[in-house]
Design an enzyme around this catalytic site. Sequence first.
Site, PDB file in Angstrom:
ATOM      1  N   SER A 234       0.760  -0.648   0.229  1.00 35.56           N
ATOM      2  CA  SER A 234       0.181  -0.143   0.405  1.00 35.56           C
ATOM      3  C   SER A 234       0.875   1.371  -0.050  1.00 35.56           C
ATOM      4  CB  SER A 234      -1.284   0.452   0.716  1.00 35.56           C
ATOM      5  OG  SER A 234       0.133   0.541   2.291  1.00 35.56           O
ATOM      6  N   ASP A 235      -0.136   2.945  -0.705  1.00 41.37           N
ATOM      7  CA  ASP A 235       1.198   3.759  -0.139  1.00 41.37           C
ATOM      8  C   ASP A 235       1.168   4.232   1.174  1.00 41.37           C
ATOM      9  OD1 ASP A 235       2.307   5.950  -0.603  1.00 41.37           O
ATOM     10  OD2 ASP A 235       0.955   7.005  -2.361  1.00 41.37           O
ATOM     11  N   TRP A 236       1.486   4.400   1.687  1.00 42.67           N
ATOM     12  CA  TRP A 236       1.855   4.859   3.244  1.00 42.67           C
ATOM     13  C   TRP A 236       0.652   5.471   3.939  1.00 42.67           C
ATOM     14  CZ3 TRP A 236       5.201   2.015   1.530  1.00 42.67           C
ATOM     15  CH2 TRP A 236       6.614   1.559   2.172  1.00 42.67           C
TER      16      TRP A 236
END
Length: 822
Positions: A234-236
């Site tokens: 995932s993106d953060w």
Amino acid sequence: MSDWTVPADRPEYDAAAEAALAKLDLETKADLLAGIDMWRTLAAPEAGLRSMTVSDGPIGVRGRFWTAADPSLALPSPTAQAASWDPELVRRIGNALAAEARRKDVDVLLAPTINLHRSPLGGRHFEAFSEDPYLTGRIATAYVAGVQERGVGTTMKHYVANDAETDRFTVDNVIGERALRELYLRPFEMIAAAVNPWGVMTAYNAVNGTTMTAHRELMAVLRDEFGFDGFNVSDWGAARHTVEDVEAGLDLAMPGPFTIYGAHLVEAVREGRTSEEHVDAAVRRMLKLAARVGALEGVAAAVDERIEAVEDPEAFLREIARRSFVLAKNGVPAGDEAAMLPLHGDAIHRLALIGPAAAEARVLGGGSATVFPPHVVAPLDGLRAALGDRVQYAQGVDLFEQITAAGRGFALTVRPVRHDGTELAPEPLANGDVKWMGYVPGLDPSELHLAIVEGVYTVQATGEHVFGTRGAGRHKLVVGGEVLFDGAHVFAGDDPFEAFFGPGVERARVRLEAGQEVSVRLEYTPDDFPPGFPPSVLFGLMHTEPRPDEDRLIAEAVETARDAEVAVVVVSTTAMTESEGFDRRDLRLPGRQDELVSAVAAANPNTVVVVNTGSPVEMPWADEVAAILLTWFPGQEGGGALAEVLLGAEPGGRLTTTWPRRLEDAPVVQVVPTGEGELHYDEGVFIGYRAWERRGGAEPAFWFGHGLSYTDWEYEEIGVDGDEVTVRVRNSGSVKGREVVQVYLAPEAEVQGGIEKHRLAGFQAIEAEPGETVEVVVRLEERSFQYWSEQEHGWRDAGGTWTVEAGRNVGDLRLSAPVKRA
């Protein structure tokens, strides 16, 4: 497509992954998918698994620690890399980044960004390659190949349609099936087919109603149709749904450990809300990644050789920058016979160099692309190294927008302090910002009581100085032994990244004398960081010098230019203009830079403007100046490369996006969601040059593919044999040069929803001596003749008659020939 080296999986990887998986209990598996801090995954010694480290790119490898104590090479921005139109050069860039990753014990680089330049207002425009999906795919394929053939993983990001920053955590991008397939998914498809990428990063946004981390349909496209077999991170902070995300195929939710996986995932399995089979599928992909990068015992990494150094990095970074610079205009001054550029150094007795960015270069964009380079060569440094004191500098304007991190004149360190008062060793700071993301040097974050920034400020200018702070928590600011502020700052934003990159707060004003040395100290006690992120210490000592009289600065610049044979004005954006976290509101240069350029050009007709931006800007003075050179964010060696190009080295770049004259001329400008949180991609497949050509009317300032040379080129002949196009070009000028031969297809067919007037189908960069002829062979891909049918949900040949055209850019196509389709 080039014949890339793709590291092959060893036959024992699947068995090794199964063996390791069998040794893990549910709790360990769930924790493995959650990460342990900002950048690392869990180690499982019982299964022979070590921790793996990921790190931000795409222009440098930061490593685990965002600190000047651990510097990183800073390469030119992705817009610059792609402007080379040279996949082999970009492959070498990947090699260099892999070496940097190895040096910093990084296993996976969080790059490349392969979102598109849908609108020039996109805040991370500088971090993406192009408006064209084919060019993006070709350049990104080379980038991935270069990194992975040295044994370091990559993540194609951000999957998919993260093309703007406004409300990026919540926006729902509503995109038609055809536009998704032909534009936004196409680069992912190209990379997956060519070089077997080891990772993908899913975006914050939703697409057509479903958040990307839980988007089963689009993850199935990536895995089942495109053949992607890597891990999905995932993106953060993007992962929000435990069951939906794991069942959609999200493998790693970052940052850890407080994510939707871990204990939440164990609970979901125990309660029967999801199956352990989904957990095992994700863990298998993580274990395959571990095998590939050498993090799993008992099997060899996909690449045995470990290279940790870039050979002659300064020379290589200058080469990248030179090949990226786009000579947009090169006029012939009145009374002269030769074009303005290149300059002839031995004939210059006085060169006026003007602009704040000439002395303090902007070499990279803001946000997660930021690294601390070991040094920066500004234009003033580069030109003075070449021409000595013949270069006369004038600031010209003041680009102050808001208080920023303490920099010029400050010598600072930072040290952590335990709850018992024990102070650890200080480490140097590049500026007043401290970014301990998920760690504290020498301590567990729970042991930290406060952090102290301390040092000396050598005052640069007499007058009223402003001091301030940044970061949620308690600050005690002391300057010259006097407490200027002692209080708390509460973080109230919705975007946790505001704590990283948000504005500072003015705390006090102090009158100081130039040359005076003043002690500075900032004691910072952090607040709790937003939920879902590991404990992080993010704060800053902020400072602003006395604001100068801009009328005086402009007058001084005009006089400096009037007395010189040549005036070079460097204009730039600022950290408040181009950065992750927000989109641009306009395309104007900040401050009074437009006024400065016009005033200098009026005083000296031999005015060259260097545009130091990562993405398009309006240039209302374009007709007033002799030459325009676009240098993007050129990396740490940009000033040296600029001197070389101004004095004769070929500027090799070509535009990867169409530059409008004015924002109102741009076909796609909507980047702000509606009140329902939706951003409608109503333009369909018509973005960039495709939209400009379809609409007609206003001409852009510079077309996609534009870029001049220091020599002249004749396009002599084109031929088509099956799927091969041969183009013969000749260097008709007097010096060796570099050309990018561009091949486009023009359909005559009519399809529902319309079809482009031109689509890029191939290109090749060449070099030739004066009088030399070169033949370029471009192979046409079947997909270039196809469109996505929304009625049949598949690719279909557009049919009809096609014409292949070749030239210098999409607006300057010089040769054409019919294409016979079977």
